[in-house]
Design an enzyme around this catalytic site. Structure first.
Site, mmCIF file in Angstrom:
data_model
loop_
_atom_site.group_PDB
_atom_site.id
_atom_site.type_symbol
_atom_site.label_atom_id
_atom_site.label_comp_id
_atom_site.label_asym_id
_atom_site.label_seq_id
_atom_site.Cartn_x
_atom_site.Cartn_y
_atom_site.Cartn_z
ATOM 1 C CD GLU A 1 110.215 -43.030 6.194
ATOM 2 O OE1 GLU A 1 110.864 -44.088 6.089
ATOM 3 O OE2 GLU A 1 109.438 -42.623 5.331
ATOM 4 C CG ASP B 1 101.005 -43.804 6.770
ATOM 5 O OD1 ASP B 1 100.680 -44.834 7.393
ATOM 6 O OD2 ASP B 1 101.854 -42.996 7.208
HETATM 7 N N1 LIG Z 1 100.611 -28.202 8.464
HETATM 8 C C1 LIG Z 1 100.744 -28.529 9.763
HETATM 9 N N2 LIG Z 1 100.293 -27.698 10.734
HETATM 10 C C2 LIG Z 1 100.424 -28.014 12.036
HETATM 11 N N3 LIG Z 1 101.023 -29.142 12.491
HETATM 12 C C3 LIG Z 1 101.499 -30.010 11.584
HETATM 13 C C4 LIG Z 1 101.388 -29.756 10.181
HETATM 14 N N4 LIG Z 1 101.959 -30.792 9.513
HETATM 15 C C5 LIG Z 1 102.399 -31.646 10.462
HETATM 16 N N5 LIG Z 1 102.125 -31.202 11.718
HETATM 17 C C6 LIG Z 1 102.470 -31.862 12.987
HETATM 18 O O1 LIG Z 1 103.630 -32.664 12.807
HETATM 19 C C7 LIG Z 1 103.323 -34.050 13.027
HETATM 20 C C8 LIG Z 1 104.074 -34.917 12.032
HETATM 21 O O2 LIG Z 1 103.664 -34.574 10.722
HETATM 22 P P1 LIG Z 1 103.319 -35.674 9.630
HETATM 23 O O3 LIG Z 1 103.037 -34.934 8.363
HETATM 24 O O4 LIG Z 1 102.258 -36.581 10.125
HETATM 25 O O5 LIG Z 1 104.706 -36.427 9.458
HETATM 26 P P2 LIG Z 1 105.229 -37.903 9.891
HETATM 27 O O6 LIG Z 1 105.500 -38.570 8.600
HETATM 28 O O7 LIG Z 1 106.468 -37.626 10.633
HETATM 29 O O8 LIG Z 1 104.151 -38.580 10.668
HETATM 30 C C9 LIG Z 1 101.815 -34.139 12.903
HETATM 31 O O9 LIG Z 1 101.300 -35.205 13.650
HETATM 32 C C10 LIG Z 1 101.347 -32.800 13.430
HETATM 33 O O10 LIG Z 1 101.301 -32.802 14.836
#
Ligand SMILES: Nc1ncnc2c1ncn2[C@@H]1O[C@H](COP(=O)(O)OP(=O)(O)O)[C@@H](O)[C@H]1O
Ligand SMILES: [Mg+2]
Length: 285
Positions: free
Chosen positions: A104, A222
């Site tokens: 998402e 989550d």
């Molecule tokens: N602030 C951040 N800095 C660096 N990488 C990030 C950051 N936020 C997300 N990511 C990268 O993007 C991926 C997906 O982000 P996430 O917030 O977990 O969303 P989703 O709901 O798609 O899982 C993470 O697993 C990480 O690798």
């Protein structure tokens, strides 16, 4: 890229107005009729159809004939509106490459005041039903377009980061517009990709942060190894749109599941036996 940067820069004022009108009218129409767009934008029919044609070519707008003729924003169009606003505010100067993609969301590096991260929330049509069941913030209306669902999801995440930072190790929230959260770039890797030298210490640190969030009234809801990032010195908890208040009737149960997910990972990968009740007690304090 969600949408090429030059499209955002070269967008004509009329095209921006059409996108904005579509956004407003999508509260009432799944497919916005041409006449509604005409009165909302004050453009002549030929000008309007020309601008709609360009927006369709740029994959920002879709036209459908059934169930009735109408136009709707697609992700690129909504991304463009958010990027336009974030650029005007000075939060973002240039969009970089994609660093993550989930069920998402799409996550991009960008230049703002230094390197920042843009998380585009995409609560799509397919995940809509599941999302409505899982999350409290979906109103029970039949027509709840993905653009508003995605914007709510981004707002939820931004609110959590605001509440938690800096007491809990989470990305620094910088700005939000529509379905896009701007936050600090985390210079680490996902826990799943790390080989930890001191796993016991990292596990303790994760539990401390879960406890810190709990003290501030927040349960992640989550949490798993996929939503923890680490470097040599630190760990971070990411991905907060589905958080719940600790006063939520199921908060304890959901917290337990969060903690269990983390413990399971450390047990399987590092052979650490940490009793669940003990870990939960540590968090609740
Ligand atoms: N602030 C951040 N800095 C660096 N990488 C990030 C950051 N936020 C997300 N990511 C990268 O993007 C991926 C997906 O982000 P996430 O917030 O977990 O969303 P989703 O709901 O798609 O899982 C993470 O697993 C990480 O690798
Ligand atoms: Mg995630």
């Amino acid at each position: 890229m969600p949408v090429p940067a030059e499209y955002v820069r070269s967008l004509h004022a009329y095209e921006l107005n059409v996108l904005l009108a579509l956004e407003r009218l999508m509260r009432r129409y799944r497919w916005v009729p041409l006449e509604m767009l005409r009165s909302a934008t004050n453009l002549s029919e030929s000008e309007l159809t020309y601008r709609l044609g360009r927006l369709i070519d740029m994959d920002m707008v879709r036209y459908e004939k059934v169930p009735y003729e109408g136009y709707a924003l697609v992700f690129n169009g909504y991304d463009t509106l958010a990027l336009h606003t974030l650029t005007r505010r000075g939060t973002v100067q240039a969009l970089g490459s994609r660093i993550g993609v989930g069920k998402e969301s799409e996550v991009y590096e960008a230049m703002g005041l230094g390197v920042v991260v843009l998380k585009f929330h995409r609560v799509g049509q397919r995940s809509f039903q599941a999302a409505r069941i899982k999350r409290g913030y979906m109103p029970e209306t039949r027509h709840w377009p993905w653009i508003f669902a995605s914007a709510s999801s981004a707002k939820m995440e931004y609110d959590a980061l605001k509440r938690l930072h800096p007491a809990v190790s989470v990305p620094l929230p910088i700005d939000r517009n529509r379905h896009v959260v701007v936050m600090s770039f985390i210079p680490g890797v996902n826990l799943t990709r790390a080989v930890l030298e001191e796993p016991q210490e990292v596990l303790e640190e994760i539990l401390q942060n879960v406890a810190g969030a709990y003290r501030l009234g927040v349960v992640h809801a989550d949490l798993s190894e996929f939503n923890v990032m680490v470097d040599e010195a630190q760990c971070w908890l990411i991905d907060w749109p589905q958080w719940i208040e600790t006063t939520h009737p199921n908060a304890r149960e959901i917290l337990r599941r969060d903690v269990e997910n983390v413990l399971r990972y450390f047990r399987r990968k590092y052979g650490i036996e940490y009793p669940l009740d003990e870990a939960v007690a540590r968090v609740i304090g």
